[in-house]
Design a protein around this motif. Sequence first.
Motif, PDB file in Angstrom:
ATOM      1  N   HIS A 170       0.842  -1.207   0.000  1.00 18.71           N
ATOM      2  CA  HIS A 170       0.000   0.000   0.000  1.00 18.71           C
ATOM      3  C   HIS A 170       0.870   1.246   0.000  1.00 18.71           C
ATOM      4  CE1 HIS A 170       0.513  -0.245   4.498  1.00 18.71           C
ATOM      5  NE2 HIS A 170       0.345  -1.532   4.258  1.00 18.71           N
ATOM      6  N   GLU A 171       0.439   2.195  -0.831  1.00 15.35           N
ATOM      7  CA  GLU A 171       1.155   3.449  -1.011  1.00 15.35           C
ATOM      8  C   GLU A 171       0.375   4.601  -0.380  1.00 15.35           C
ATOM      9  OE1 GLU A 171       2.871   2.063  -5.392  1.00 15.35           O
ATOM     10  OE2 GLU A 171       1.306   3.608  -5.246  1.00 15.35           O
ATOM     11  N   LYS A 172       1.113   5.568   0.115  1.00 14.00           N
ATOM     12  CA  LYS A 172       0.525   6.783   0.689  1.00 14.00           C
ATOM     13  C   LYS A 172       1.171   8.009   0.064  1.00 14.00           C
ATOM     14  CE  LYS A 172       1.803   4.358   3.642  1.00 14.00           C
ATOM     15  NZ  LYS A 172       2.348   2.976   3.488  1.00 14.00           N
ATOM     16  N   LEU A 173       0.406   9.064  -0.109  1.00 18.37           N
ATOM     17  CA  LEU A 173       0.948  10.350  -0.529  1.00 18.37           C
ATOM     18  C   LEU A 173       1.557  11.049   0.690  1.00 18.37           C
ATOM     19  CD1 LEU A 173      -2.093  11.455  -2.698  1.00 18.37           C
ATOM     20  CD2 LEU A 173       0.081  10.552  -3.549  1.00 18.37           C
ATOM     21  N   VAL A 174       2.708  11.671   0.497  1.00 22.77           N
ATOM     22  CA  VAL A 174       3.404  12.358   1.577  1.00 22.77           C
ATOM     23  C   VAL A 174       3.319  13.862   1.330  1.00 22.77           C
ATOM     24  CG1 VAL A 174       5.567  12.562   2.851  1.00 22.77           C
ATOM     25  CG2 VAL A 174       5.005  10.404   1.705  1.00 22.77           C
ATOM     26  N   PHE A 175       2.953  14.617   2.359  1.00 22.15           N
ATOM     27  CA  PHE A 175       2.876  16.068   2.205  1.00 22.15           C
ATOM     28  C   PHE A 175       3.472  16.767   3.415  1.00 22.15           C
ATOM     29  CE2 PHE A 175      -0.987  14.792   4.376  1.00 22.15           C
ATOM     30  CZ  PHE A 175      -1.178  15.753   5.356  1.00 22.15           C
ATOM     31  N   ASN A 176       4.068  17.926   3.165  1.00 20.52           N
ATOM     32  CA  ASN A 176       4.576  18.781   4.233  1.00 20.52           C
ATOM     33  C   ASN A 176       3.403  19.427   4.959  1.00 20.52           C
ATOM     34  OD1 ASN A 176       5.383  21.717   5.110  1.00 20.52           O
ATOM     35  ND2 ASN A 176       7.295  20.545   5.081  1.00 20.52           N
TER      36      ASN A 176
END
Length: 457
Positions: free
Chosen positions: A40-46
């Motif tokens: 499973h992939e997740k989007l990473v954000f600041n």
Amino acid sequence: MSTRKASEGEERPIEGRDALVAPMQAGEKAPDAWKIGTEHEKLVFNKQDKHAPSYDEPGGIRDILMAMRQFGWEPVEENGKVIAMSGDDGTISLEPAGQFELSGAPLDNLHQTCAETGRHLKQCKIVGEECGVGFLGLGMWPDKTREELPVMPKGRYDIMMRHMPRVGDLGLDMMLRTCTIQVNLDYASESCMAQKFRTSLALQPLATALFANSPFTEGKPNGFLSFRSHIWSDTDPHRTGMLPFVFEDGFGYERYVDYMLDVPMYFVFRDGKYIDAAGQSFRDFLKGELPALPGELPTASDWTDHLSTAFPEVRLKSFLEMRGADGGPWNRICALPALWVGILYGEGGALDAAWDLVKDWSMEEREALRNAVPKQALDAPIPGGRKLRDLAGEVLDIAHAGLAARARHDASGNDETGFLEPLREIVDSGKVPAQLLLEKFHGEWGGDIGRVYEEAF
């Protein structure tokens, strides 16, 4: 996407066709040895300004990866760059634009799968606090342009990014913008593989519909419920799609080998570096006539690498990969393997029952459903004048019965059927995740896509 281990060495050249079939034959396992692998992939954000972190910036992807060492993960390097982390729970990989992926370990039951997922997400939250980042469970970036996204320092991605615009309009979106959940499952024999491949390929549009979770592009509704799924229709026709030959009589390892030999190459890995072979033929490679490496013959590792460069809705390596679902939050990460384990591993005739639902469809009907689902999800029409939602309830019943018959219990005595509940709620309501997000966008969010970050883990 696959992460190549730096420790893999060169091997003897492939001699004969048997070596091409060998990885698939090597995957055969007795039913009591079948495992469940979940990715499973997740989007990473600041967290401050919501930008997608680059590899090298403070608190960026490299720092996030290295911060995972506190939980026992060890770095894997390519050309002096950390490209993955390896540990007891599998591998954390470096995806093209920094999407954060856990490729989980092969496990015995869904209770273990969800415990693994829970550990990983807890670790992500801790590291996120340290690095000032959050993680978003969606099928696609809801607001970023391609130009706003970083590219990670991994050799195969450079080659793929150069090649993608030559063969489709949306390949770069696939690499940079999308996130998925995948499930990897075993088979006992060639005939077992073929039956599981056919059944899961025919039902893959149902998984796409149930997990549809990518309705926004660059801050606005894009007219789709799973734009991630639509992207695959214009990525590269040579390595994507529904694979009609899987439904033909006599399908088996040899036919899949023929398919893969016709899939154009991306690269060859030599001396720690990726050599651009994009568009070249593995058949020529077998004859020592590959333009990128004239006179050289491929090794078993070259073939294994090549098997990872096709992207059909279901993929065969030494196991079967279910590839139809958008990324999502914790409970849906656990629900996807529950669906497929219930059907493909479920006892009491679950696999036969699922195939009976779809075996009489024509290839044209299968393709029509695959093409309709990205926009219509559970409202897509299916043969017999019904909608996919009608079939969904029947499939969930089969999966539930299959999981109940497996009788894998946790310490509290619960079987695996509870992991299907998020999907049952979706079918009962008739609203897939993307439709709920659109309701929020047009309602309480007031058209402000920035509110989507409130859905973060």
